[in-house]
Design a protein around this motif. Structure first.
Motif, PDB file in Angstrom:
ATOM      1  N   ALA A 116       0.832  -1.212   0.000  1.00  0.00           N
ATOM      2  CA  ALA A 116       0.000   0.000   0.000  1.00  0.00           C
ATOM      3  C   ALA A 116       0.863   1.257   0.000  1.00  0.00           C
ATOM      4  O   ALA A 116       0.555   2.251  -0.653  1.00  0.00           O
ATOM      5  CB  ALA A 116      -0.928   0.001   1.214  1.00  0.00           C
ATOM      6  N   VAL A 117       1.969   1.222   0.733  1.00  0.00           N
ATOM      7  CA  VAL A 117       2.813   2.421   0.846  1.00  0.00           C
ATOM      8  C   VAL A 117       3.780   2.531  -0.340  1.00  0.00           C
ATOM      9  O   VAL A 117       3.954   3.621  -0.903  1.00  0.00           O
ATOM     10  CB  VAL A 117       3.620   2.392   2.164  1.00  0.00           C
ATOM     11  N   PHE A 118       4.377   1.420  -0.734  1.00  0.00           N
ATOM     12  CA  PHE A 118       5.468   1.482  -1.723  1.00  0.00           C
ATOM     13  C   PHE A 118       5.053   1.030  -3.119  1.00  0.00           C
ATOM     14  O   PHE A 118       5.826   1.159  -4.068  1.00  0.00           O
ATOM     15  CB  PHE A 118       6.649   0.621  -1.250  1.00  0.00           C
ATOM     16  N   GLY A 119       3.847   0.477  -3.242  1.00  0.00           N
ATOM     17  CA  GLY A 119       3.410  -0.058  -4.524  1.00  0.00           C
ATOM     18  C   GLY A 119       3.871  -1.494  -4.679  1.00  0.00           C
ATOM     19  O   GLY A 119       4.758  -1.959  -3.953  1.00  0.00           O
ATOM     20  N   PRO A 120       3.246  -2.214  -5.643  1.00  0.00           N
ATOM     21  CA  PRO A 120       3.613  -3.615  -5.860  1.00  0.00           C
ATOM     22  C   PRO A 120       5.101  -3.737  -6.213  1.00  0.00           C
ATOM     23  O   PRO A 120       5.577  -3.035  -7.104  1.00  0.00           O
ATOM     24  CB  PRO A 120       2.735  -4.049  -7.040  1.00  0.00           C
TER      25      PRO A 120
END
Lengths: 94, 404
Positions: B315-319
């Protein structure tokens, strides 16, 4: 409990006994030579604070099957004084 | 005058290496310290593997005066502190006693010592219980003994929030330095690989019952089934950046952000608090997700907890947005000692330009993480995020940053 009891009738509490019990119960402070002339050196200067003396007193009580009151322990502030207190208890007839 | 707080010394006692050098040499090459329990006969317990600190002989490293009054965890902490102070080039006698404090974390206290005294109480009677039981077992004992041994009379204390405590202590140490104390000894060492500690840990239901060291602790793996418990941790010397620079100290890195949250009551339907803790830590550090070069995961190895952590990171850093590693796969979970050890690893990763591996794990297809596998990864590490969660809903995150 019984196996650690010493035959009090033939035994006197000596500096040798005290050193053995101090080492077992509280170890030795760095830079302190327990083999030196320590009879009149205050326990505090030897690195033993009240809790170490409480533990030491407890080990003596167990091994010699005597009961030392708290005041006797706190008032005996040198090895010579503590040895005298313990021997007083050992010479009292059962 | 800046507000910056930095780490200037490390003292490590880990299952895969005693001392910073041995720990890092093992960690960078993927060497595990997980094996059968040797400190007691674990054959009758469901969990039989542990991460035990190798080669620690307290009698060679501490004065005999301290031995009758200390649990193994305190002995490890005292020695790790000696090493950390030496690493920082700090001689405590040279500083004012009130300019130095001690804030460590603890999750269980001196269980092994306590077990021995309870056994004496039960078998022989109260006269056989050591006077030192009055403090040798309790949570604050490491802080107390470190403080006494080194003459540190400044703000001190202990933080108890299970595994998250290792980061919470560092955050508290940072607060005390910002309030004006020059130096704080922080971090944590836990050690309760003894029957009483073992039974207590088993009650969490999170200990792996595998008997195979390479299959027992597999965070983010489809076969994740609990963790291996370990002992040890790391002690950190923390100082204000100004004080460290003024004395020309080597600086490992800055503790630049911290966030802590508590999960909502189970069943509330509210999102777990880990993502929020990460966001708070990044915000305080003034860092964007793209600035973070590596995440040291909490790595619970309980499927539900792994999912929560993977989702928070994504959620914070992306997949697959940031390298994620869990060197604790080589040590087991050390309770309060884990996160300080991860902080040490993060600082050493910065120094070397190498992200340590996550051993034995095959990433589950369920998680969209860029998990660093069994080989270390060369990378410039300027900013690292360390995560830790404690039983009962504690979430903590710390951002460490390289200092120019």
């Amino acid at each position: 409990m019984e196996r650690e009891k010493t035959d009090v009738a033939t035994k006197e509490f000596t500096l040798h006994d005290l050193k053995r019990i101090l080492l077992a119960g509280a170890g030795a402070e760095e830079g302190v030579d327990l083999d030196g002339d320590i009879l009149d050196v205050p326990f505090k200067a030897l690195g033993y604070e009240s809790l170490a003396l409480l533990e030491t007193g407890s080990l003596i009580e167990r091994e010699y099957d005597i009961s030392l009151d708290d005041d006797a322990l706190t008032d005996a502030d040198t090895p010579r004084a503590l040895i005298a207190v313990v021997n007083t208890h050992l010479t009292v007839p059962a | 005058m800046t507000n910056s707080v930095v780490v200037t010394g490390l003292g490590v006692a880990a299952p895969n290496g005693l001392g910073t050098h041995d720990f890092w040499a093992a960690t960078r090459s993927g060497k595990s310290g997980i094996a059968r329990v040797t400190r007691f006969d674990a054959s009758s317990y469901p969990a039989q593997l542990a991460g035990e600190v190798p080669g620690f002989v307290a009698e060679d490293l501490l004065p005999s005066r301290l031995l009758p009054q200390t649990d193994r965890m305190t002995r490890l902490a005292l020695v790790a502190t000696d090493w950390a102070l030496a690493d920082a080039g700090v001689t405590p006698e040279d500083l004012d006693a009130f300019d130095m404090g001690v804030v460590t974390a603890s999750s269980s206290g001196g269980f092994e010592f306590g077990q021995g005294e309870l056994q004496k109480l039960w078998r022989q009677g109260s006269r056989y219980v050591s006077a030192y039981q009055s403090f040798a077992w309790f949570y604050a004992v490491n802080s107390g003994q470190i403080s006494i041994r080194n003459g540190m009379k400044g703000p001190s204390g202990v933080i108890v929030s299970d595994q998250a405590g290792g980061l919470d202590a560092v955050a508290q140490a940072r607060r005390q330095i910002r309030r004006g104390t020059q130096l704080i000894v922080s971090g944590a060492i836990d050690a309760s690989v003894c029957p009483w500690g073992w039974v207590a840990q088993l009650t969490s239901g999170r200990l792996s019952t595998s008997h195979e060291p390479s299959r027992a602790y597999l965070p983010f793996d489809a076969d994740a089934a609990g963790h291996v418990a370990g002992e040890g941790g790391a002690i950190l010397i923390m100082e204000s950046a100004d004080a460290a620079r003024a004395r020309g100290a080597k600086i490992y890195g800055e503790i630049s952000g911290y966030g802590a949250t508590i999960d909502a009551k189970p069943g509330s339907g509210r999102e777990p608090g880990l993502r929020k803790a990460v966001e708070l830590a990044l915000a305080e550090a003034g860092a964007e997700p793209g600035d973070v070069d590596v995440v040291f995961a909490d790595a619970a190895a309980v499927p539900e907890l792994d999912r929560i952590e993977a989702e928070a990171i994504t959620a914070v850093f992306g997949p697959r947005g940031v390298p994620v590693t869990a060197p604790k796969t080589m040590t087991g979970r050390l309770y309060s000692g884990s996160a300080p050890l991860d902080l040490a690893a993060a600082l050493l990763a910065m120094e070397e330009g190498l992200i340590p591996p996550t051993v034995n794990v095959e990433l589950s297809s369920e998680y969209d993480l860029d998990l660093v596998g069994s080989q270390p990864r060369a990378a410039e590490v300027r900013t690292a995020l360390v995560l830790a969660r404690g039983h009962g809903g504690f979430n903590s995150a710390v951002v460490v940053r390289a200092v120019d």
